[in-house]
Scaffold this motif. Structure first.
Motif, short mmCIF file in Angstrom:
data_model
loop_
_atom_site.label_atom_id
_atom_site.label_comp_id
_atom_site.label_asym_id
_atom_site.label_seq_id
_atom_site.Cartn_x
_atom_site.Cartn_y
_atom_site.Cartn_z
N ARG A 182 -11.59 -12.53 -55.68
CA ARG A 182 -11.62 -13.51 -56.76
C ARG A 182 -11.84 -12.85 -58.13
NH1 ARG A 182 -15.16 -17.40 -59.15
NH2 ARG A 182 -14.03 -19.34 -59.51
N GLY A 183 -12.56 -11.73 -58.13
CA GLY A 183 -12.78 -10.99 -59.38
C GLY A 183 -11.47 -10.59 -60.03
N TRP A 184 -10.50 -10.15 -59.23
CA TRP A 184 -9.18 -9.80 -59.76
C TRP A 184 -8.45 -11.04 -60.24
CZ3 TRP A 184 -7.05 -5.46 -61.33
CH2 TRP A 184 -7.62 -4.27 -60.92
N MET A 185 -8.68 -12.18 -59.61
CA MET A 185 -8.04 -13.42 -60.04
C MET A 185 -8.55 -13.82 -61.43
SD MET A 185 -8.20 -17.23 -58.40
CE MET A 185 -9.80 -17.57 -59.13
N MET A 186 -9.84 -13.59 -61.68
CA MET A 186 -10.47 -13.99 -62.94
C MET A 186 -10.29 -12.95 -64.05
SD MET A 186 -11.82 -16.84 -61.93
CE MET A 186 -13.05 -17.28 -63.12
N ALA A 187 -9.83 -11.77 -63.70
CA ALA A 187 -9.74 -10.66 -64.65
C ALA A 187 -8.62 -10.88 -65.67
CB ALA A 187 -9.50 -9.36 -63.89
N ASP A 188 -8.82 -10.26 -66.82
CA ASP A 188 -7.80 -10.24 -67.86
C ASP A 188 -6.97 -8.97 -67.65
OD1 ASP A 188 -6.26 -9.86 -70.14
OD2 ASP A 188 -7.89 -10.28 -71.54
N PRO A 189 -5.77 -9.07 -67.10
CA PRO A 189 -5.00 -7.87 -66.76
C PRO A 189 -4.65 -7.00 -67.97
CG PRO A 189 -3.68 -9.84 -66.39
CD PRO A 189 -5.06 -10.30 -66.72
N THR A 190 -4.45 -7.62 -69.12
CA THR A 190 -4.15 -6.84 -70.32
C THR A 190 -5.34 -5.97 -70.70
OG1 THR A 190 -2.65 -8.57 -71.07
CG2 THR A 190 -3.40 -6.99 -72.73
N TYR A 191 -6.53 -6.54 -70.63
CA TYR A 191 -7.75 -5.79 -70.94
C TYR A 191 -7.92 -4.63 -69.96
CZ TYR A 191 -12.60 -4.72 -71.98
OH TYR A 191 -13.76 -4.07 -72.33
N LEU A 192 -7.73 -4.90 -68.67
CA LEU A 192 -7.89 -3.86 -67.66
C LEU A 192 -6.87 -2.75 -67.84
CD1 LEU A 192 -8.66 -5.98 -64.48
CD2 LEU A 192 -10.24 -4.55 -65.78
N ALA A 193 -5.63 -3.09 -68.11
CA ALA A 193 -4.60 -2.08 -68.33
C ALA A 193 -4.96 -1.21 -69.53
CB ALA A 193 -3.24 -2.73 -68.52
N ASN A 194 -5.48 -1.83 -70.59
CA ASN A 194 -5.91 -1.08 -71.77
C ASN A 194 -7.06 -0.14 -71.43
OD1 ASN A 194 -6.19 -0.41 -74.60
ND2 ASN A 194 -7.96 -1.75 -74.61
N ALA A 195 -7.98 -0.59 -70.57
CA ALA A 195 -9.13 0.23 -70.21
C ALA A 195 -8.71 1.48 -69.43
CB ALA A 195 -10.12 -0.59 -69.38
N LEU A 196 -7.59 1.43 -68.74
CA LEU A 196 -7.13 2.59 -67.98
C LEU A 196 -6.53 3.67 -68.87
CD1 LEU A 196 -5.61 0.84 -64.86
CD2 LEU A 196 -7.69 2.22 -64.98
N ARG A 197 -6.25 3.36 -70.12
CA ARG A 197 -5.80 4.34 -71.11
C ARG A 197 -4.62 5.18 -70.65
NH1 ARG A 197 -8.02 2.96 -75.96
NH2 ARG A 197 -10.00 2.00 -75.50
N GLY A 198 -3.66 4.53 -70.00
CA GLY A 198 -2.44 5.23 -69.63
C GLY A 198 -2.48 5.96 -68.31
N VAL A 199 -3.61 5.89 -67.59
CA VAL A 199 -3.66 6.53 -66.28
C VAL A 199 -2.67 5.82 -65.37
CG1 VAL A 199 -5.11 6.97 -64.26
CG2 VAL A 199 -6.06 7.25 -66.56
N ASP A 200 -1.86 6.60 -64.68
CA ASP A 200 -0.82 6.05 -63.81
C ASP A 200 -1.15 6.41 -62.37
OD1 ASP A 200 1.56 4.76 -63.22
OD2 ASP A 200 2.74 6.57 -63.42
N TYR A 201 -0.91 5.48 -61.47
CA TYR A 201 -1.21 5.68 -60.05
C TYR A 201 0.08 5.65 -59.23
CZ TYR A 201 -6.06 4.96 -61.30
OH TYR A 201 -7.29 5.09 -61.87
N ASP A 202 0.13 6.49 -58.21
CA ASP A 202 1.25 6.48 -57.28
C ASP A 202 1.10 5.36 -56.26
OD1 ASP A 202 2.55 8.69 -58.43
OD2 ASP A 202 1.25 10.06 -57.33
N ALA A 203 -0.13 5.00 -55.93
CA ALA A 203 -0.39 3.94 -54.95
C ALA A 203 -1.72 3.26 -55.28
CB ALA A 203 -0.45 4.51 -53.54
N VAL A 204 -1.79 1.99 -54.98
CA VAL A 204 -3.01 1.21 -55.18
C VAL A 204 -3.21 0.37 -53.93
CG1 VAL A 204 -4.12 -0.60 -56.56
CG2 VAL A 204 -2.69 1.11 -57.68
N ALA A 205 -4.43 0.37 -53.40
CA ALA A 205 -4.75 -0.42 -52.20
C ALA A 205 -5.82 -1.44 -52.57
CB ALA A 205 -5.25 0.48 -51.08
N LEU A 206 -5.60 -2.67 -52.17
CA LEU A 206 -6.59 -3.73 -52.37
C LEU A 206 -7.46 -3.80 -51.12
CD1 LEU A 206 -7.54 -6.14 -54.16
CD2 LEU A 206 -6.07 -7.56 -52.74
N GLU A 207 -8.76 -3.60 -51.29
CA GLU A 207 -9.68 -3.61 -50.15
C GLU A 207 -10.74 -4.69 -50.37
OE1 GLU A 207 -10.62 0.31 -48.26
OE2 GLU A 207 -10.22 0.94 -50.31
N TYR A 208 -10.34 -5.91 -50.30
CA TYR A 208 -11.23 -7.05 -50.43
C TYR A 208 -10.89 -8.05 -49.34
CZ TYR A 208 -12.23 -5.50 -55.21
OH TYR A 208 -12.61 -4.79 -56.31
N GLY A 209 -11.72 -9.04 -49.16
CA GLY A 209 -11.34 -10.12 -48.28
C GLY A 209 -12.40 -10.52 -47.28
#
Length: 167
Positions: free
Chosen positions: A111-138
């Motif tokens: 739910r935290g990801w549902m409530m998050a501001d994706p633009t803010y989070l993308a800005n916080a990563l400062r251009g770091v790029d990932y080859d893979a992302v895994a969601l480990e919640y539930g």
């Protein structure tokens, strides 16, 4: 992570598994607070450096931390104000083949990801790029006595949509 105020500290050991320093610079990602925040930090036990954490109004901000040689350790202490710390981005002399970052908090829910501001989070990563992302919640949602399967599916879909915007 939010500091308790003056006197709060954090010590980091950035050496690799072979205890070698491979980090050339460290970017501390923070969120400015209304009150002025000042920190002292030490790199590799060199003399203290002082920083006033400014705000450009762009959301998250960055404090660039460098040493005279590759960074083994960083000691950070809050002098005034509060530090709202989002995390660190390590810049390597020679990047490792695999880097693992964790964006979760024990006990948290998707739910935290549902409530998050994706633009803010993308800005916080400062251009770091990932080859893979895994969601480990539930599994923590299952502890809710009011668990609703359909609502969970809707919320998870929204959380994944925000993750896709960020990454």
């Amino acid at each position: 992570m939010v500091s308790g105020g003056p006197g709060a500290y954090l010590w980091l050991d950035l050496r690799n598994a072979d205890r070698q320093a491979t980090v050339s610079a460290l970017r501390m990602i923070y969120h400015p607070t209304p009150e002025q925040t000042e920190v002292d930090y030490t790199v590799n036990d060199e003399p203290d450096q002082h920083a006033v954490l400014a705000s450009t109004g762009a959301g998250s901000e960055v404090l660039q931390i460098k040493g005279n040689e590759p960074i083994s350790t960083v000691k950070l202490e809050v002098n005034t104000g509060r530090l709202v710390l989002h995390g660190f981005i390590q810049d390597y002399d020679t990047p490792p083949q695999v880097t693992f970052d964790a964006f979760g908090i024990p006990g948290s829910t998707a739910r935290g990801w549902m409530m998050a501001d994706p633009t803010y989070l993308a800005n916080a990563l400062r251009g770091v790029d990932y080859d893979a992302v895994a969601l480990e919640y539930g599994t923590n949602e299952g502890n809710d006595t009011r668990f609703d399967r359909d609502k969970y599916a809707t919320n998870l879909t929204a959380a994944l949509a925000n993750m896709r915007v960020v990454f």
